[in-house]
Each structure stands twice: as C-alpha cells, then as structure tokens.
Scaffold this active site. Structure first.
Site, short mmCIF file in Angstrom:
data_model
loop_
_atom_site.label_atom_id
_atom_site.label_comp_id
_atom_site.label_asym_id
_atom_site.label_seq_id
_atom_site.Cartn_x
_atom_site.Cartn_y
_atom_site.Cartn_z
N HIS A 54 -3.33 15.00 -7.58
CA HIS A 54 -3.66 13.91 -8.49
C HIS A 54 -4.08 12.69 -7.68
O HIS A 54 -3.40 12.30 -6.73
CB HIS A 54 -2.46 13.56 -9.37
N TYR A 111 1.92 7.57 -18.35
CA TYR A 111 3.14 6.80 -18.61
C TYR A 111 2.85 5.90 -19.82
O TYR A 111 1.93 5.08 -19.77
CB TYR A 111 3.47 5.92 -17.41
N PRO A 139 13.84 8.65 -12.28
CA PRO A 139 12.66 9.46 -11.97
C PRO A 139 11.34 8.77 -12.29
O PRO A 139 10.28 9.31 -11.96
CB PRO A 139 12.84 10.71 -12.83
N LYS A 173 10.39 9.35 -6.87
CA LYS A 173 10.82 9.16 -5.47
C LYS A 173 11.94 10.06 -5.01
O LYS A 173 12.21 10.14 -3.81
CB LYS A 173 11.26 7.69 -5.28
N TYR A 228 3.52 4.27 -5.01
CA TYR A 228 3.59 5.56 -5.69
C TYR A 228 3.22 6.70 -4.73
O TYR A 228 3.90 7.74 -4.71
CB TYR A 228 2.65 5.57 -6.90
#
Length: 392
Positions: free
Chosen positions: A72, A200, A290, A294, A382
């Site tokens: 991704h 998200y 979550p 990480k 990220y």
C-alpha cells in the site's frame, strides 16, 4: 539444557529474535505455552512498516510475504462524508505491506523448524529466576518432563499476560498506562474489500476501519463499547453500521463473516525494559492502540536493538549496548505511543466530547488533509521512523 539466550514466547518478537541471533551465530532456545496451531491461527493486525518488510526480505524470510502480501502506498481518511487520500509514496517515498501477523508467524515458525533450531510448543509451568545472576534459568515442563534451561540471558517475549515481566522484583518497574473508553468490534469477512487501500473513517456514530487480508478477505472494525456483548451484533447489524460509517450507506461488498470479536483499546509502557539478565520485548513491555499500526513493528524494532546488543557482547565483549537497551528502545516506543494516541484521538468519538470538541476534531481532520506538511508528518510516522541505533 544450556544455551546463550533463552527466549520465552513464540510470537513475532520471540521468533524474529531467534532468527536474528541465529544469523549472528548466537545459540538460543524458544519456548511457547501455546500450540503451533494456536499461534499460527491467532488473527492480529497485519501492517508492516517499510523497514520491517525490508529486513524480512534481507533475512530470506519474505518470499511468501512478497507473493501474497499487499503493498500500500497510502491510506484514506473519511470524514464529513468525503474521502481524502494520503499518498505516502508522494510524500515520503515509502509504503507499507499489508500481511497478517499470523502469516508472519507461520513464515518465522517454518523457517526456524527448517533450520533444526530448538522451538518447543505447549510447555507449561514456566518460571524464570536468577535474573540478577550471570546464569538466569528458565524452568518449564515439556511433554510431561520437568526441564531447566540455563542461559546467559533471557528474552521475555511472552506478551502482556506472560510470566517474565511479573518476575521482576516489585518496585523496579514504573508503569504508564491509559485505557480508552471504547473498543473495536473486528470482523474477518469473505468479501472483496471496497478499497485498494485502508479507509479510516470518523463518523458521528464512531470510528470505522476498512482493512484487508487478501483481495478476497476483508478485515473491518467498528468502534463500540469495550464491554460490548457480541450477541447484540448479528451479522446484518454489523454490515448495516459498516455501510453507514464507511460508505454513507451506499453498499459495501458483503459476504459471510468468518470471525468476530471485541478488542479493548489500551496504551501501556513499562520502564525500564530490563532487569539483570532479563530483557523484555514486544507486548511484554508495551502495548499501543492498533489505530497507528505499530504493534508488530515495535516488537521487531525491540529485538533488532536486542540482537545488536547481544552480538556486540558475544563478538566484542562489550556490554554498553546491553546497558542502553531500554533507553534506545523507549525513544522509539514513546514516539509510536504518541502517534498511536494521535490517530486514536483524531478518528474516534469520545463519550464525554462536547459540541466544541467535535467541531475541533473535524477541524483537525480538515487541516491535516489540506496541509502537505501535516500529511508528511502522518506519512513518515505511519511508514515507520528510521531505526535509532545509538543515543544522540
């Protein structure tokens, strides 16, 4: 039995450490209380930072990941019924690998067994002692026989509920903890994901996440009460709420729900991560929500620092890196805690939020998705911050 490093726990931290040590010529034995079947089928989050996937490849452990994993190059943030793309490749030139934690565990287990190195499943009555001596011991029962494993060091990779952290004398550790007033209702569904990258979603009804395990398997989550009874969530209600929060009610691809469960959100850190000849790693020392993806990556980072320190000890007779283990790891851990808290606070509805708090939260999202600097900060966290091998 005698070994250089006794590893308690065959999760990602313990298994990855065993390969790092083996590569450095350091003997180790891995023990695990659960069965091989259990650890290989225990579904957990599965986003690997770029450096984590790169290291797996370098060690010859990434072939199946590269065949079956999903690269991704960004994520999507949804709020106010609009979708906003954060392009990691454009912002920082990196990406992430979506590959289930249990799949990583399968690869690590198979590689260790293929090497012939010791990996013992279904042990019981595990205890550690002599931690402040030069010969700490792991005692356990395996196949009905009491065993004693004498080590130079013990790596406590046995998770939040393991026996290693509680074996440290009272008063040595300082605990930092936050429990969030919500959980995630997670499902694994035999349904084609509606997006090629994660979504998200911040919705008036609460957070939702669209993730995936393969082009045919979706992994989706809904913010819920941490004590939620799954009986209150039949499949039809789950899909209805997912559709509302992730697609404005327009219709996600649906399919049979194969698994469902509720996970409590928690932030947790202990300091220091070591006592005598015991070194803690992964969930034994810290837990993150979550939301920031990480958990497994922090476990990998811990054991990379640990393996480097042990290599310096055995190869060069140096103990300075072992002495600095906690401090080096904790710098990264607290940055990951900050990012995970940021993502959690940004995307979830809190029960005591006022109308002002809600408008401020939406303004945060509007600013983030309209500022290249803010998006770059999110992207570099990220995809994973660089490893810090030494204290500045």
């Amino acid at each position: 039995m005698r070994t250089q490093v006794g590893i308690v726990g065959a999760g990602p931290a313990g298994l990855f450490l065993s390969h790092l040590l083996q590569r450095a010529g350091i003997d180790c034995v891995v023990i695990e209380t659960r069965s091989r079947k259990y650890i290989e089928e225990r579904v957990r989050a599965g986003v690997l930072e770029q450096e984590s996937s790169d290291v797996l490849r370098q060690m010859g452990l990434g072939a199946r990941m590269d065949r079956e994993g999903l690269i991704h190059h960004g994520i999507n943030l949804r709020f106010n019924e609009r979708l906003h793309h954060i392009d990691f490749q454009d912002l920082v030139g990196k990406g992430v690998m979506v590959y289930g934690q249990h799949e990583v565990v399968k690869d690590l287990v198979q590689a260790r067994l293929d090497s012939g190195a010791p990996l013992l499943f279904e042990v019981s009555d595990v205890a550690v002692d002599g931690l402040d001596t030069k010969t700490p011991t792991v005692r356990f029962t395996h196949q009905g026989q009491a065993q004693e494993l004498v080590c130079d060091f013990i790596a406590g990779c046995d998770g939040f509920h393991g026996i290693c952290r509680p074996a440290i004398p009272e008063g040595v550790l300082k605990t930092y903890e936050r429990t969030y007033p919500f959980g995630w209702l997670g499902i694994l569904a035999q349904a084609q994901p509606a997006s090629e990258e994660l979504i998200y979603s911040n919705h008036d009804n609460g957070f939702a996440l669209l993730s995936m395990r393969s082009p045919e398997l979706g992994r989706l989550y809904l913010q819920c009460d941490p004590e939620e009874d799954l009986a209150n969530w039949p499949d039809a209600r789950i899909w209805e709420e997912l559709n509302l929060r992730l697609a404005g009610g327009k219709g996600l691809p649906e399919g049979p729900i194969l698994q469902k469960g509720v996970t409590q959100m928690r932030s947790f850190v202990v300091e220091p991560m070591q006592y005598g000849r015991l070194l803690l790693a992964g969930d034994a020392a810290h837990i993150v929500p979550p939301t920031g993806a990480k958990g497994m990556n922090l476990a990998f980072a811990d054991v990379r620092v640990m393996a480097r320190a042990l290599d310096a000890f055995y190869r060069d007779g140096r103990d300075d890196q072992l002495a600095a283990y906690s401090e080096v790891c904790l710098r990264r851990i607290w940055k990951a805690q900050r990012f995970s808290w940021f993502m959690t606070s940004l995307m979830h509805r809190f029960p005591d939020d006022s109308a002002f708090d809600r408008r401020r939260q939406l303004a945060d999202l509007d600013y983030l998705t309209g500022s290249r600097a803010a998006m770059t900060s999110l992207a570099e966290n990220y995809v994973g911050l660089p490893m810090e091998w030494a204290l500045s």
